[in-house]
Design a protein around this motif. Sequence first.
Motif, short mmCIF file in Angstrom:
data_model
loop_
_atom_site.label_atom_id
_atom_site.label_comp_id
_atom_site.label_asym_id
_atom_site.label_seq_id
_atom_site.Cartn_x
_atom_site.Cartn_y
_atom_site.Cartn_z
N ALA A 198 0.83 -1.21 0.00
CA ALA A 198 0.00 0.00 0.00
C ALA A 198 0.87 1.26 0.00
CB ALA A 198 -0.93 -0.01 1.21
N GLU A 199 1.96 1.23 0.76
CA GLU A 199 2.85 2.39 0.82
C GLU A 199 3.48 2.66 -0.54
OE1 GLU A 199 5.62 1.30 3.80
OE2 GLU A 199 4.25 1.63 5.50
N VAL A 200 3.95 1.61 -1.19
CA VAL A 200 4.62 1.78 -2.48
C VAL A 200 3.61 2.20 -3.56
CG1 VAL A 200 5.92 0.61 -4.29
CG2 VAL A 200 6.47 0.20 -1.88
N LEU A 201 2.42 1.63 -3.53
CA LEU A 201 1.40 2.00 -4.51
C LEU A 201 0.95 3.45 -4.34
CD1 LEU A 201 -0.90 -1.16 -4.75
CD2 LEU A 201 0.56 -0.19 -6.54
N ALA A 202 0.94 3.91 -3.11
CA ALA A 202 0.56 5.31 -2.88
C ALA A 202 1.55 6.25 -3.55
CB ALA A 202 0.49 5.59 -1.38
N ALA A 203 2.83 5.87 -3.56
CA ALA A 203 3.86 6.70 -4.19
C ALA A 203 4.00 6.43 -5.68
CB ALA A 203 5.20 6.48 -3.49
N HIS A 204 3.57 5.24 -6.11
CA HIS A 204 3.71 4.85 -7.53
C HIS A 204 2.40 4.22 -8.01
CE1 HIS A 204 8.09 5.48 -7.13
NE2 HIS A 204 7.94 4.90 -5.95
N PRO A 205 1.37 5.02 -8.20
CA PRO A 205 0.04 4.47 -8.50
C PRO A 205 -0.10 3.82 -9.87
CG PRO A 205 0.06 6.87 -8.68
CD PRO A 205 1.38 6.49 -8.12
N ASP A 206 0.83 4.06 -10.76
CA ASP A 206 0.71 3.49 -12.12
C ASP A 206 1.27 2.08 -12.20
OD1 ASP A 206 -0.56 5.74 -13.09
OD2 ASP A 206 1.32 6.74 -13.60
N HIS A 207 1.02 1.30 -11.17
CA HIS A 207 1.51 -0.07 -11.13
C HIS A 207 0.47 -0.98 -10.49
CE1 HIS A 207 5.22 2.33 -11.37
NE2 HIS A 207 5.80 1.26 -11.91
N GLU A 208 0.55 -2.24 -10.85
CA GLU A 208 -0.14 -3.29 -10.10
C GLU A 208 0.92 -4.04 -9.31
OE1 GLU A 208 -2.39 -6.01 -12.45
OE2 GLU A 208 -3.24 -4.44 -13.73
N ILE A 209 0.61 -4.33 -8.06
CA ILE A 209 1.53 -5.11 -7.23
C ILE A 209 0.74 -6.25 -6.60
CG2 ILE A 209 3.13 -5.12 -5.28
CD1 ILE A 209 3.64 -2.19 -5.74
N HIS A 210 1.13 -7.48 -6.92
CA HIS A 210 0.44 -8.66 -6.40
C HIS A 210 1.35 -9.42 -5.46
CE1 HIS A 210 -2.86 -8.23 -9.31
NE2 HIS A 210 -1.92 -7.91 -10.20
#
Length: 775
Positions: A198-210
């Motif tokens: 969640a922390e990384v997606l907040a800073a890099h929203p143009d990604h999917e992380i599974h």
Amino acid sequence: MADETELERLGRRFAEKSVAYRWALVPLIVVLCVAISYGASTLRFAGDYRVFFGAENPDFIANERAQATFGKPDNLAFVVIPKSGDVFTEDTLTAVYALTEAAWRLPFVSRVDSLTNFQNTRGEQDELIVEDLVFDPSALSPADIEAARATAMAEPLVKGFVVSNQSDATVVNATLQLPADFQNVSTRAAAVARKIRAEVLAAHPDHEIHLTGVASLSASFEEAGASDSQTLIPFVYLIILVVIFAVIRSLTAVLATLSLILLSTLVGMGVGGWTGVLLTPISLSAPIIILTIAVADAIHVIAGVRAKMEEGASKRDAIVASVSLNFSPILITSLTTIVGFLALNFSDSPPFHHLGNISAAGIFAAWILSVTFLPALLSMLPLKFEYDVTAPTPTSARIARALTERPKTFAICVSALLVACAAFVPTIQLNDQWSRYFDKSLEFRQAIDASEPYFGSDQVEFVLDPGAPGDVVAPAFLNRVDAFAEWLRADPAVAHVFAISDIMKRVNRNLNGDDPAFYAIPEEQATASQYLLVYELSLPYGLDLNNRVDIDRQTTRVTATVRDISTEDTKAFLDRAEAWFAENGGGYGYEATGSKVLFAFVAQRNIEAMFEGAGVLVLAIFAILAIAFRSLGLGALSVLTNAAPIAATFGVWALLVGTVGFSVAAVGAVAVGLVVDFTVHFLSKYRRARDVDGVCAAEAVAYAYRTAGAAIFATTMILAAGFSVLAFSAFKLNADLGLLTALAVVASMIVNLVLLPCLLVLFDRRQRAGTLQTV
């Protein structure tokens, strides 16, 4: 009473004492059951996929041996998929770098591997330089990024393993050393990983992380079990109580039944806790099984009470008469059902042992409670019935008359249908892809489906042994490893291969001026040993080769990441690999292991183990029923009427679905334990009419229909409804178990209400014909 059997007189005494002392008995039983249920407070969830494998399973033993050598592969993998379709951008590399650093916060983490910290090597004169591929993504120029791309995509240990072949996805893999004595440790690790994501997606929203990996798999087992216990079990209670009310039309009956199943379940789960049972999604099905068995016992007693009351008996006399009449069949069905569930201890998978033992304890409690607590409670509560579901209706009378008038016709038709269905059983295929154990609604399944096209779905570990300490770096052995790795890469089932030979070839090239001509195994063992030592000394903490080469340098593992292939395809791949190594491996030691191997053979091993259990089960049921009915013929007939619907059920499953997992090993024992209820109740009523009332076979069948037919039909609806709910489980093994058992219950009702009466009449005619001929 003179016209009662010995067991009926015993049941009458139980009922009379229970009713007489009801005000003391009911609270005493409740307190005792609650005290036993305290053991349930010690139950803990086994959040580890290894719990599905027995300690004597040779595949499990090999897996444990490999893990003792190279470390447990409990990992959490962050699969990063940029929406731009390219990993080699500043934004994505920064996200990967952040994930790599944050992954060290995971509990019990021992190493983190990613694109950014890949230990790239290069040679400077006689020195080997080992450094992170990417130090600071924000400081990279476009040319630097392209250089990183060129290096990564030319490296066999990166392309297809850390970065997808099209460079449109990448993995950050954290290796964990999860202790076995920490409760819910996988779930806790997964929770931290989700926070990091969640922390990384907040800073890099143009990604999917599974999130994938073994630890995520173990956490998903916990989550699937928790989901079922929170949603399915309450829903099963609701639907069964609704069905009971629809059949009996009495709130008192519903309340009494609810009390019986709650107390039985408390005892079963309490005994599980006292005996150290571990909870899994499979063993968490035990409350549903206990519930359905307890309901079946209650329905027969309550239906009997209703019938007697509508004949004019008082409530007390009706309760005593019903318990007396049903005491023998409930006792017999409880014994056979308990034997059926205890037969699960023959399974090769411990969760089925736990399911069987918890269920057996709950079923035993249900039996005791149904002849003590239930009559006592019914006598305390007001009973009112609006209509008689057990009285002979014109429809049931016509069915009984039609069956007894044309038994051969109906027997042939039903037998032909059973045989036709059973004929499809050999077409069933075993398929235990663990990624398919989970419903698509679960995050883990979504992660597997999303990452599989980029990186494959699972890994097979090949442990290779040259035979002596230090010989891992022997050129002859390394060349065999290299040839095996190249063969694996050419196999269509393989997505990527990781082998020590690739590292040795790269280091040999680096220490020879990065000359491509030296991208080969060193020719001398001393040189190879020195190169490996130099490389290991250059690696940072946590990124050593202990997970690839053992401390004595006698064994190494080659990791083949395989595509999402079926169980049969996995076995075929393993056969090909073994055959290749037997022919080309130079006589070196070879062993295949890993979770993919474990799950590939678990169904086969369970079925082989359960064949032994099935033999014991059949003999036990035959012995119990033959003794109970004092007839070898009726004992054999009982086995037939329980085996036939199960065989037909698997045939129908073969037509509708075609594949089964290792849950199939439990279905036979579970289904036999449940459906024997129908046979016993019908035969006990039939036998009573013949022995006590002295009527002919046709009249005895009509009596059995009148006294047991409605209850069998009601029980079928309740059992089928209860087990059908499992079809909504997020865990496929439970869904298959529920649907197969529901089908078996319905098939058994047809067999016991159509085929069994016809066979009884036909056998009676044959016996009478033989007697006349003798005379």
